[in-house]
Motif scaffolding. Sequence first.
Motif, PDB file in Angstrom:
ATOM      1  N   ASN A 369     -11.924  -4.379  -1.761  1.00  0.00           N
ATOM      2  CA  ASN A 369     -11.314  -4.542  -3.087  1.00  0.00           C
ATOM      3  C   ASN A 369     -10.670  -3.253  -3.567  1.00  0.00           C
ATOM      4  O   ASN A 369      -9.627  -3.268  -4.219  1.00  0.00           O
ATOM      5  N   SER A 370     -11.305  -2.134  -3.259  1.00  0.00           N
ATOM      6  CA  SER A 370     -10.740  -0.835  -3.643  1.00  0.00           C
ATOM      7  C   SER A 370      -9.430  -0.581  -2.912  1.00  0.00           C
ATOM      8  O   SER A 370      -8.450  -0.100  -3.493  1.00  0.00           O
ATOM      9  N   PHE A 371      -9.396  -0.908  -1.614  1.00  0.00           N
ATOM     10  CA  PHE A 371      -8.162  -0.725  -0.846  1.00  0.00           C
ATOM     11  C   PHE A 371      -7.051  -1.589  -1.431  1.00  0.00           C
ATOM     12  O   PHE A 371      -5.912  -1.137  -1.596  1.00  0.00           O
ATOM     13  N   ASN A 372      -7.375  -2.828  -1.743  1.00  0.00           N
ATOM     14  CA  ASN A 372      -6.381  -3.746  -2.297  1.00  0.00           C
ATOM     15  C   ASN A 372      -5.822  -3.209  -3.615  1.00  0.00           C
ATOM     16  O   ASN A 372      -4.619  -3.280  -3.873  1.00  0.00           O
ATOM     17  N   ARG A 373      -6.697  -2.640  -4.448  1.00  0.00           N
ATOM     18  CA  ARG A 373      -6.264  -2.098  -5.729  1.00  0.00           C
ATOM     19  C   ARG A 373      -5.308  -0.916  -5.516  1.00  0.00           C
ATOM     20  O   ARG A 373      -4.283  -0.802  -6.190  1.00  0.00           O
ATOM     21  N   VAL A 374      -5.648  -0.025  -4.597  1.00  0.00           N
ATOM     22  CA  VAL A 374      -4.804   1.151  -4.334  1.00  0.00           C
ATOM     23  C   VAL A 374      -3.452   0.720  -3.759  1.00  0.00           C
ATOM     24  O   VAL A 374      -2.398   1.188  -4.199  1.00  0.00           O
TER      25      VAL A 374
END
Length: 635
Positions: A369-374
Amino acid sequence: MKNILTIILIVFAIGLNAQNYIEHTVKPGETIQTIAKEYLVTPFDIYALNPDAKRKFQPNTVLIIPNSKVKNDSIIEDSKNLIGYKNHKVRRKETLYGLAQEYNVSEEELKKANRFLYSENLKKGDKIRIPRYRTVASKQTLNNTIKKYTVQPKEGKWRIAYKFGISVSDLEALNPFMNATIQPGNELNVPNIKDQEEKAIDSTYGYYEVLPKEGFFRLKVKLNLTQEQLEELNPNLKETGLKAGMVLKVPEGVDTLGNLETVETIDLKGNLKNYKTKKIALMMPYRLDRIDVDAVDETKDKLKNDKRLSVVMDFHVGVIMALDSAKQLGISTDLKVLDTKYHISGTSELLANNDFSDYDAVIGPMEENSFNRVALALKSKNIPVIAAMNKPKEVYSNVFQTIPEEKLLRKAIINYVKADSSKTRVVVISDRAHKTTSEALQNEFPNSKLILSRMDRKNKTKDGHFIHHVDLQNIFSPGKTYVFLETDNNSFVSNVTSLLNGLVVNKREIILATTDKNKAFEGKDIDNNNLSNLKFHYPSIHKDFDETKANGFVSAYREAYGVSPSKYVSRGFDITLDILMRLASAESLYDASMEAIETEYVENKFRYDKALFGGYVNQAVYVVKFDELRIVEAN
């Protein structure tokens, strides 16, 4: 007067709709297909706005491109809702920029809330309102340029791609959840072209997708078809020439699968020309807030027992060693290390507090989810985001996925076995859960034998995960037989490998293989001697470094740490050095990844393919094998 009014109306209409269209000047070597890929539209979209392009397409031609995206689903985008204001009295030396950073708002938002700031400068003593927002995740539906198509009997991916004028990889990009083998009745997303634009499919022919760097000579060797024969079957070839990704009509019976294309590995050291300092951000879950730097023993225990932290630190060491190697080649790097704390809130905080607009690349984060946000946050700035340790949920246009797809791994081992002309036959052994996979293997090897695991002796509805030696009687003759073992059950692997090992006698050679080398092939119940005797082959995203050859990276690591580098150290080194080498050989990472450039370092290799409706996915895989208890690349 009427003409003037018409011109004014036209100019007004253009101004009104300018945001919906882009002008593109055709460069030498470009095709309608490559331009469509660049702007995430279909060739039909371009022809619809530029009908003359069908008969007159040449360099310097100006095309109108629709500024839209092809998307299967709606996407989640953050929006901000105003929920109120906070009063603030300006202190000495405070600036509009500083307040915007402090309160996580833009300067424009501050001006909107305090209209006098449009005409006056901020000064000490001013009482201003600070807008407060609530972030809301909302779905944005994009205008589709795709339609649904129902697969007809005898249609495969090649034929459908040919029919709609796209490549198989483009078809797969439009249908991320498409099965390896499609069935009649399946609904697929295809370019939204008119029925009369579809190419006619002749069931008496086969279809082949042109791979990168393939010319007529290679196709003659591979398909046994001359240039004249191919042009006769595909008349448009005389005008367009061979282009990677185009699907050609070929005579029925021609082996269109062939071997996985072997692209020559390039050493980028000879291509270095961009020596500007590279700005790289490394976003990893160090979770420094949980580490007490004064408690040395406790920190050592964390590194020893926390596997995730151990992986992160190994990867970090590899990154630092890559920076040093690049420096020796004249490539300087400005590295910013950021702790995501393995949580999306920590990642969001980093995005709010840092300006990434002038970064050449961002490596990480690890958490999905963090990767997707970035990736989504930096997409509008066109900043490359590298998925180094994970497969992203969404491969946006700025994403570089370093881990190849499973279907590519599967294709690699299948093509490897097909290319071995010395084999006598293929046997597929499978548990019940992998029956579909095994039947697909049978389709790849029509004369193969399928053996399914036996049912449990007590519970006849449950898979027993074993076979008897009688199941293998009269199967193996003198010569080489490949046995695909498809399972994720450890005891089944132990059972089958033990039985097969006992059958390797006289002139009988048995090669064990699998399309999915998972944890079932590891552990205390698995005898590596059996795997080595069976020359166990499987596809892999990496290989072990060659102990017999000199390797500066391995030697440096051993000298510094007293042990050999783990696969995570090597991965951090390989990915980072590849990014820096590509950046130094072109103006951007995108420019350095558009062609079929394959690079290889210690344990990993990279060849990126730009998806029609997404980012860049690594296509380079290995086939490795057990050789006297060592794992080496199978050639």
